[in-house]
Scaffold this motif. Structure first.
Motif, mmCIF file in Angstrom:
data_model
loop_
_atom_site.group_PDB
_atom_site.id
_atom_site.type_symbol
_atom_site.label_atom_id
_atom_site.label_comp_id
_atom_site.label_asym_id
_atom_site.label_seq_id
_atom_site.Cartn_x
_atom_site.Cartn_y
_atom_site.Cartn_z
ATOM 1 N N PRO A 1 -1.399 -1.684 6.551
ATOM 2 C CA PRO A 1 -2.779 -2.164 6.697
ATOM 3 C C PRO A 1 -3.492 -1.281 5.693
ATOM 4 O O PRO A 1 -4.211 -1.815 5.944
ATOM 5 C CB PRO A 1 -2.806 -1.412 8.208
ATOM 6 C CG PRO A 1 -1.758 -1.853 8.848
ATOM 7 C CD PRO A 1 -0.932 -1.451 8.294
ATOM 8 N N TYR A 2 -3.233 0.440 5.569
ATOM 9 C CA TYR A 2 -4.326 0.726 4.878
ATOM 10 C C TYR A 2 -3.638 0.580 3.158
ATOM 11 O O TYR A 2 -4.352 1.653 2.996
ATOM 12 C CB TYR A 2 -3.733 2.339 5.151
ATOM 13 C CG TYR A 2 -4.130 2.742 6.504
ATOM 14 C CD1 TYR A 2 -5.283 3.178 7.219
ATOM 15 C CD2 TYR A 2 -2.705 2.674 7.559
ATOM 16 C CE1 TYR A 2 -5.409 3.511 8.276
ATOM 17 C CE2 TYR A 2 -3.716 2.516 9.188
ATOM 18 C CZ TYR A 2 -4.908 3.120 9.747
ATOM 19 O OH TYR A 2 -4.701 3.754 10.505
ATOM 20 N N ILE A 3 -3.234 -0.143 2.725
ATOM 21 C CA ILE A 3 -2.336 -0.421 1.284
ATOM 22 C C ILE A 3 -3.254 -1.512 1.204
ATOM 23 O O ILE A 3 -3.039 -2.633 1.596
ATOM 24 C CB ILE A 3 -1.306 0.480 0.943
ATOM 25 C CG1 ILE A 3 -1.186 1.617 1.537
ATOM 26 C CG2 ILE A 3 -1.235 -0.189 -0.370
ATOM 27 C CD1 ILE A 3 0.511 1.988 1.797
ATOM 28 N N SER A 4 -3.986 -1.396 -0.022
ATOM 29 C CA SER A 4 -5.044 -3.141 -0.782
ATOM 30 C C SER A 4 -3.489 -3.714 -2.017
ATOM 31 O O SER A 4 -3.702 -4.913 -1.782
ATOM 32 C CB SER A 4 -6.305 -2.772 -0.907
ATOM 33 O OG SER A 4 -5.952 -1.839 -1.985
ATOM 34 N N ALA A 5 -3.354 -2.485 -2.468
ATOM 35 C CA ALA A 5 -2.022 -2.904 -3.103
ATOM 36 C C ALA A 5 -1.481 -1.903 -3.822
ATOM 37 O O ALA A 5 -1.815 -1.161 -3.727
ATOM 38 C CB ALA A 5 -3.203 -3.105 -4.834
ATOM 39 N N LYS A 6 -0.227 -2.857 -4.725
ATOM 40 C CA LYS A 6 0.679 -1.340 -4.897
ATOM 41 C C LYS A 6 1.044 -2.218 -7.248
ATOM 42 O O LYS A 6 1.378 -2.624 -7.622
ATOM 43 C CB LYS A 6 2.157 -2.042 -4.994
ATOM 44 C CG LYS A 6 2.686 -1.003 -5.724
ATOM 45 C CD LYS A 6 4.452 -0.934 -4.249
ATOM 46 C CE LYS A 6 4.989 0.046 -5.169
ATOM 47 N NZ LYS A 6 6.898 -0.379 -4.499
ATOM 48 N N ARG A 7 0.491 -1.084 -8.136
ATOM 49 C CA ARG A 7 0.370 -1.056 -9.185
ATOM 50 C C ARG A 7 1.027 0.184 -10.084
ATOM 51 O O ARG A 7 0.857 1.514 -9.426
ATOM 52 C CB ARG A 7 -0.576 -0.677 -9.450
ATOM 53 C CG ARG A 7 -2.099 -1.934 -8.743
ATOM 54 C CD ARG A 7 -3.571 -2.043 -9.614
ATOM 55 N NE ARG A 7 -4.053 -3.050 -8.641
ATOM 56 C CZ ARG A 7 -5.584 -3.225 -8.681
ATOM 57 N NH1 ARG A 7 -6.349 -1.814 -9.450
ATOM 58 N NH2 ARG A 7 -6.225 -3.788 -8.492
ATOM 59 N N LYS A 8 2.021 -0.354 -10.802
ATOM 60 C CA LYS A 8 2.907 0.416 -11.561
ATOM 61 C C LYS A 8 4.038 1.452 -10.525
ATOM 62 O O LYS A 8 4.030 3.024 -10.676
ATOM 63 C CB LYS A 8 2.143 1.690 -12.714
ATOM 64 C CG LYS A 8 1.474 0.495 -13.764
ATOM 65 C CD LYS A 8 0.998 0.949 -14.625
ATOM 66 C CE LYS A 8 0.592 -0.364 -15.827
ATOM 67 N NZ LYS A 8 0.047 0.961 -17.362
ATOM 68 N N GLY A 9 3.844 1.187 -9.419
ATOM 69 C CA GLY A 9 4.814 2.069 -8.302
ATOM 70 C C GLY A 9 3.416 2.958 -7.767
ATOM 71 O O GLY A 9 3.546 3.728 -6.708
ATOM 72 N N ILE A 10 2.718 3.029 -7.615
ATOM 73 C CA ILE A 10 1.382 3.329 -6.716
ATOM 74 C C ILE A 10 0.679 2.675 -6.385
ATOM 75 O O ILE A 10 0.171 1.296 -6.622
ATOM 76 C CB ILE A 10 0.403 4.156 -8.317
ATOM 77 C CG1 ILE A 10 1.554 4.736 -9.294
ATOM 78 C CG2 ILE A 10 -0.680 5.139 -7.488
ATOM 79 C CD1 ILE A 10 0.567 5.212 -10.184
ATOM 80 N N THR B 1 -11.634 -0.079 2.363
ATOM 81 C CA THR B 1 -12.526 -0.955 3.503
ATOM 82 C C THR B 1 -11.944 -0.147 4.733
ATOM 83 O O THR B 1 -12.818 0.327 5.696
ATOM 84 C CB THR B 1 -12.245 -2.327 3.638
ATOM 85 O OG1 THR B 1 -12.406 -3.172 1.629
ATOM 86 C CG2 THR B 1 -13.426 -2.724 4.533
ATOM 87 N N ARG B 2 -10.715 -0.110 4.575
ATOM 88 C CA ARG B 2 -10.162 0.602 6.376
ATOM 89 C C ARG B 2 -11.011 2.274 5.790
ATOM 90 O O ARG B 2 -11.176 2.994 7.289
ATOM 91 C CB ARG B 2 -8.612 1.177 6.161
ATOM 92 C CG ARG B 2 -8.146 -0.570 6.091
ATOM 93 C CD ARG B 2 -8.058 -0.596 8.261
ATOM 94 N NE ARG B 2 -8.022 -1.890 8.039
ATOM 95 C CZ ARG B 2 -7.361 -2.519 9.196
ATOM 96 N NH1 ARG B 2 -6.462 -1.273 9.327
ATOM 97 N NH2 ARG B 2 -6.902 -3.547 9.369
ATOM 98 N N THR B 3 -11.151 2.752 4.826
ATOM 99 C CA THR B 3 -11.415 4.706 4.412
ATOM 100 C C THR B 3 -12.387 4.251 4.987
ATOM 101 O O THR B 3 -13.084 5.097 6.013
ATOM 102 C CB THR B 3 -11.351 4.589 2.894
ATOM 103 O OG1 THR B 3 -10.017 4.657 2.584
ATOM 104 C CG2 THR B 3 -12.044 6.289 2.617
ATOM 105 N N ALA B 4 -13.449 3.128 4.342
ATOM 106 C CA ALA B 4 -14.526 3.523 4.789
ATOM 107 C C ALA B 4 -15.660 3.436 6.648
ATOM 108 O O ALA B 4 -16.212 3.745 6.977
ATOM 109 C CB ALA B 4 -15.708 2.480 4.207
#
Length: 206
Positions: free
Chosen positions: A3-12, A18-21
């Motif tokens: 839930p804390y991850i919005s996307a994955k790009r090139k393995g990152i 929004t969760r951080t805020a």
């Protein structure tokens, strides 16, 4: 951590801001309320990228801090820590009064080395007279020993966590890139501002 991850790009993994805020706002509310009730804070961050930011933030908010190596048992073996802190204060006083310089060279050199060691590892908590009420931790994995001590003692924790951490270990976990100095500074600055505002609130409404 999904839930804390919005996307994955090139393995990152990209953190969900929004969760951080949201969790940063919750943490700021918590420390504001605690500061308004004169609670004590400890900020822990010992990795090189965080050390300077931790010290500056803590000093600005008049908080205790550990920004070098975490010595196991600082909290869970508080009686030993108190003894070390008293020794530290005694040595500082002896240095200020010049007593160290009047000792034989060998004794003076040994005590000065001891003083330097204590300053390095306990300098940020030299005025701490009891266990903290809230501990703010930069990098859950790096400071896992400190986190475990807080959990053992039931001390509330606020953790900056990266995508490879367990968000359930701390009372409030703030997802962020804890390897980026800018991210660390931004979040610490927000928390410190809330602490300072809380202290001011107490002064205005004792």
């Amino acid at each position: 951590m999904a839930p804390y991850i919005s996307a994955k790009r090139k393995g990152i993994h990209i953190t969900n801001l929004t969760r951080t805020a949201r969790f940063l706002s919750e943490a700021c509310d918590l420390v504001f309320d605690a500061a308004s009730r004169r609670k004590q804070f400890l900020i822990v961050g010992t990795k090189n990228k965080a050390a300077d930011s931790v010290a500056r933030a803590a000093i600005r908010a008049r908080c205790h801090y550990v920004n070098k190596k975490w010595l196991g048992g600082i909290l869970t073996n508080w009686s030993t820590t108190e003894t070390r802190l008293q020794k530290f204060r005694d040595l500082r006083m002896e240095q200020k009064t010049g007593r160290l310089n009047r000792l034989p060279k060998g004794d003076a050199a040994r005590l000065k080395r001891q003083l330097t060691h204590l300053q390095t590892y306990l300098g940020g908590i030299k005025y701490m007279t009891g266990l903290p009420d809230i501990v703010i931790i930069v990098d859950q994995q790096e400071e896992y020993t400190a986190l475990r001590e807080c959990m053992t003692l039931g001390i509330p924790t606020i953790c900056l966590i990266d995508t490879n951490c367990d968000p359930d270990l701390a009372d409030i976990s703030i997802p962020t890139n804890d390897d980026a100095i800018a991210s660390i500074r931004l979040i610490l600055n927000k928390l410190v501002f809330a602490i300072c505002e809380g202290r001011s609130s107490y002064i205005r409404n004792p």
